[in-house]
Design a protein around this motif. Structure first.
Motif, mmCIF file in Angstrom:
data_model
loop_
_atom_site.group_PDB
_atom_site.id
_atom_site.type_symbol
_atom_site.label_atom_id
_atom_site.label_comp_id
_atom_site.label_asym_id
_atom_site.label_seq_id
_atom_site.Cartn_x
_atom_site.Cartn_y
_atom_site.Cartn_z
ATOM 1 N N GLN A 1 44.177 101.883 40.340
ATOM 2 C CA GLN A 1 42.802 102.282 40.655
ATOM 3 C C GLN A 1 42.771 103.675 41.295
ATOM 4 O O GLN A 1 41.939 104.519 40.935
ATOM 5 C CB GLN A 1 42.164 101.263 41.599
ATOM 6 N N ASP A 2 43.672 103.917 42.241
ATOM 7 C CA ASP A 2 43.682 105.202 42.948
ATOM 8 C C ASP A 2 43.923 106.367 41.988
ATOM 9 O O ASP A 2 43.243 107.402 42.057
ATOM 10 C CB ASP A 2 44.758 105.192 44.038
ATOM 11 N N VAL A 3 44.902 106.208 41.090
ATOM 12 C CA VAL A 3 45.212 107.280 40.129
ATOM 13 C C VAL A 3 44.026 107.520 39.202
ATOM 14 O O VAL A 3 43.621 108.672 38.957
ATOM 15 C CB VAL A 3 46.468 106.938 39.306
ATOM 16 N N THR B 1 50.190 105.553 35.162
ATOM 17 C CA THR B 1 50.057 104.447 36.117
ATOM 18 C C THR B 1 50.945 103.287 35.675
ATOM 19 O O THR B 1 51.600 103.338 34.633
ATOM 20 C CB THR B 1 48.599 103.935 36.222
ATOM 21 N N GLN C 1 40.872 106.834 39.658
ATOM 22 C CA GLN C 1 39.708 107.405 40.340
ATOM 23 C C GLN C 1 39.879 108.902 40.546
ATOM 24 O O GLN C 1 38.922 109.671 40.417
ATOM 25 C CB GLN C 1 39.484 106.705 41.683
ATOM 26 N N ARG C 2 41.106 109.324 40.828
ATOM 27 C CA ARG C 2 41.367 110.767 40.967
ATOM 28 C C ARG C 2 41.220 111.488 39.636
ATOM 29 O O ARG C 2 40.661 112.584 39.568
ATOM 30 C CB ARG C 2 42.782 111.001 41.520
ATOM 31 N N GLN D 1 45.872 98.294 42.906
ATOM 32 C CA GLN D 1 45.314 99.308 43.801
ATOM 33 C C GLN D 1 45.839 100.702 43.468
ATOM 34 O O GLN D 1 45.090 101.683 43.434
ATOM 35 C CB GLN D 1 45.649 98.961 45.252
ATOM 36 N N GLY D 2 47.142 100.789 43.190
ATOM 37 C CA GLY D 2 47.717 102.082 42.825
ATOM 38 C C GLY D 2 47.152 102.618 41.529
ATOM 39 O O GLY D 2 46.904 103.822 41.397
#
Length: 310
Positions: free
Chosen positions: A275-277, A248, A279-280, A272-273
């Motif tokens: 967070q997205d990585v 990230t 969370q996955r 946000q990016g």
């Protein structure tokens, strides 16, 4: 109810402490809050509809009340009893300064009821003596970034401004009591380890104050004071630190306080990016995007009575 007898509201931010090597010294206020709405009453009573506070004591044995009464006693004063409605979105026992926020709220409660005799420095001193270290409590008092040192004799805290960062928190479902997290730490470090730990912490602070967050992020993962010992209690710590930096845009990651929450710092408006990585990659964690809190304690006076009826 302030010293004038009017209802009032106190709002205190939560915090993340240490940022890795700044152990018991560095704190960062976050935009999660404990709020008290206070009005006169015949006896002390605390109530809340917040899930985070559902099991806290409702009488004078409440931590906030204990702290407020302690401060008043130290000042040679007595407090009038109050009805206090508490609201909080700071999770308990997750390394986000929930107890520190309660301590600071108790100090401000006494301060308001006694006519505001306390300076910010005095609030930090009272809170540090109660908590044992200044990182979380000073962040809750001042907001932003704080760097401090504390002994029974004196407390010294410097305000480091409000960083332009995004904060990503990975919150496990399980609690980790600070007492247990403290219990795994060694009683002593070798001289060589202490020098290494101190130098890393020095560079962390210097980098933060210069706004060099890439350097600060690198130092977050170099801690020798607590990460090596607490990672057995937080099994994903090393993996999170590695993934955050390698997969990230995050600058770095560390335990938040004693854990088990892990904190990543990321470029402003790029969280946000990250967070997205995360969370996955870590679907069992609650991954949240936060900001540094720009203010510490805030007090709203002359609160409309309708706002304090629950």
């Amino acid at each position: 109810m302030s010293s004038s007898g009017e209802p009032f509201m106190i709002k205190v931010p939560g915090s993340s402490a240490n940022l890795g090597p700044g152990f018991d010294s560095v704190g960062l206020a976050v935009n999660r809050y404990l709020t008290l709405t206070v009005k006169p009453a015949d006896q002390w009573h605390f109530q809340s509809a917040s899930d985070e506070l559902k099991d806290v004591p409702v009488g004078a044995d409440n931590l906030i009340c204990q702290v407020a009464l302690h401060v008043a006693a130290k000042l040679g004063k007595e407090l009038p009893p109050c009805e206090v409605v508490m609201e909080s979105d700071i999770p308990l026992a997750r390394g986000l300064g929930s107890s520190a926020a309660a301590i600071v709220a108790g100090i401000e409660l006494a301060n308001q009821l006694l006519g505001e005799p306390l300076t910010a420095e005095e609030k930090v001193r009272f809170a540090s003596l109660w908590e044992g270290h200044p990182d979380n409590v000073a962040a809750s008092v001042y907001g932003g970034l704080v760097i401090g040192t504390h002994t029974e004799e004196k407390t010294e805290v410097l305000f480091g401004g409000v960083p332009e960062l995004d904060l990503i928190l990975l919150v496990p479902s399980e609690e980790l009591k600070t007492k247990k997290a403290r219990g795994v730490l060694p009683d002593t470090l070798s001289y060589q380890q202490a020098v290494r730990g101190s130098s890393v912490a020095n560079v962390l602070v210097a980098a933060m104050l210069q706004g060099d967050w890439e350097k600060a992020g690198a130092m977050m993962t170099e801690d020798v004071f607590h990460h090596p010992y607490r990672k057995e209690l937080v099994p994903h710590l090393e993996e999170v630190m590695t993934v955050a930096v390698k997969e990230t845009e995050a600058y770095g990651a560390a335990l938040s306080g004693a854990g088990p929450t892990m904190l990543c710092i990321a470029p402003y408006q790029r969280g946000q990016g990250v967070q997205d990585v995360l969370q996955r990659r870590f679907p069992d964690f609650q991954v949240e995007l936060l900001k540094p809190a720009s203010e510490g304690i805030t007090v709203q006076k002359n609160v409309e009575k309708e706002t304090i009826i629950r």
